[in-house]
Design an enzyme around this catalytic site. Structure first.
Site: not given
Ligand code: UD1
Length: 419
Positions: A22-23, A93, A117, A122-126, A306, A398
């Protein structure tokens, strides 16, 4: 809403095939937005999240054609809108993965903010900061990320924390940027490597995927390609635990043992005999009760978050005490409450769960709260005495392809109840 009715029974035995990951599939579907040519994708799993991504692309005017079982062809030449609406983003997401490709190819994107979530903020700031460093203008307004850019410019981007989809978004954006982009502290997950492989087949110049430094030399255009998605390591691990928790013997085929080293180590520590071939893994508990193992989640190649919930289920019936520390997401223990309804003994303090194994769990009605949590409940139910009703299995749909059919093939007594 569908439920699973599960009757705990004897050891699971037999062979199942791993589906496509999936990922890996989700970012690769979005990579089709980077070219006007056709991207053909094979070994695509039949999952809700894949269907949601296809809907997202279709409503943008992208042509998504089913070419066979597990095969689609995607052509984004006639895209009509660069908007990812709230209705779709809120259910998944990973929709954020259209942002980088749209911006790089079309110079604009409007993506609904994913919001909170169940498993953490789980922000997307980065993602946003990285795209800004590449020259994008981004504002967040009315719940939407509104981004514009001329041609993106290569940049050096250092991630504060390792982010999988963040790395993927910026990797895709960088393929069409002017000049070189360096991603530091990048995610090393196999799914990032698979995306890079697909992008390279499309003409991208990428080095270092699978390490923490990825270098991308931007090109003017990408072209069509055919790519086959890697096997799902999390699904593979889940079926191996189905074998372990029921003291059985399970072989998973069409998988990749190299992607699961941390998980296989823990299964061996739990007392399983684990054999591997080029594309298969066999777990045999030799009829024994598993031993408790300690888990500490970290980015790849460490132990994957996961798989944390499924190991909590295993520790619940193991001999001894297992300590589980979750370091990736701050709220990923919701399955603990539900496992306790089945008789598990779990104490949680902050990001650490201490699980004292009990001899047997006993069936009860439980509620799935997120994708991997629901897998943990199904596993626990397979080993429990009596009957368990798992509610809200849309979470499991999912990310697991035909899970009940695959478990039945192993001798599991599981049935979908539609109400
Ligand atoms: C992806 C996987 C999910 C898995 C996760 C961690 C997909 C579709 N999903 O989720 O199954 O559990 O990786 O291996 O591939 N963070 C920030 N800012 C950001 C982005 C992330 O602070 O802009 C933090 C998150 O809150 C979290 C950490 O970084 O604590 C890791 O998250 P991230 O690797 O981004 O998870 P996803 O990519 O959403």
């Amino acid at each position: 809403m569908d439920k699973f009715l599960i009757q705990g029974n004897g050891p699971l035995q037999g062979e199942v095939r791993a589906s496509g990951a999936k990922n890996a599939a989700l970012p690769i579907l979005c990579a089709a937005l980077l070219t006007d040519d056709t991207l053909a994708i094979h070994n695509l799993p039949h999952l809700w999240d894949v269907a949601t991504t296809n809907r997202l692309l279709t409503q943008m005017g992208v042509a998504v054609t089913v070419a066979g079982q597990g095969e689609v062809e995607i052509n984004a030449r006639s895209i009509t809108t660069c908007v990812a609406p709230y209705e779709l983003v809120k259910t998944m997401r990973a929709s954020i993965l259209v942002l980088g490709p749209l911006l790089a190819k079309r110079g604009e994107a409007q993506v609904s903010l994913p919001g909170g979530c169940a498993i953490g903020a789980r922000p997307v700031d980065l993602h946003l900061r990285g795209l800004e460093a590449m020259g994008a203008e981004i504002e967040v307004e009315g719940g939407f990320i509104k981004a514009r850019a001329g041609r993106l410019q290569g940049a050096r981007i250092v991630f504060d924390v390792v982010t999988v989809t963040g790395t993927e978004n910026l990797l895709m954006a960088a393929t069409l940027a002017e000049g070189q982009t360096v991603l530091e502290n990048a995610a090393c997950e196999p799914e990032v490597v698979d995306l890079a492989k697909c992008l390279i087949a499309m003409g991208a110049k990428i080095e270092g995927a699978g390490t923490s430094t990825i270098r991308v030399q931007g090109v003017a255009n990408l072209h069509g390609a055919t790519h086959s998605v890697i096997p799902d390591r999390i699904e593979t691990g889940t079926f191996l635990i189905a074998g372990a928790i029921t003291r059985g013997r399970v072989r998973v085929t069409q998988t990749d043992p190299g992607m699961l080293e941390a998980v296989l180590d823990k299964l061996r520590q739990a007392g399983a005999k684990v054999s591997i071939g080029a594309d298969w893994i066999e777990l045999d508990m030799l009829g024994r009760r598993p031993r408790a193992v300690d888990i500490h989640t970290t980015p790849h190649p460490g132990f994957p978050t996961d798989m944390q919930a499924q190991f909590m289920a295993l520790d619940s019936v193991a001999e001894g005490v297992g300590t589980i520390r979750e370091t990736i997401f701050e709220n990923r223990f919701m399955h603990a409450q539900e496992l306790m309804r089945l008789g598990a003994e779990i104490n949680i303090e902050g990001n650490t769960a201490v699980v004292t194994g009990v001899e047997r769990l006993s069936g009860a009605p439980v509620m799935a709260t997120d994708l991997r949590a629901s897998a943990a409940l199904v596993l626990a139910a397979l080993s429990a005495d009596g009957e368990t009703l798992v509610d809200r299995v849309y979470h499991i749909d999912r990310g697991y392809e035909h899970i009940e059919e695959k478990l039945r093939k192993l001798g599991g007594k599981i049935r979908r109840v539609t109400q």
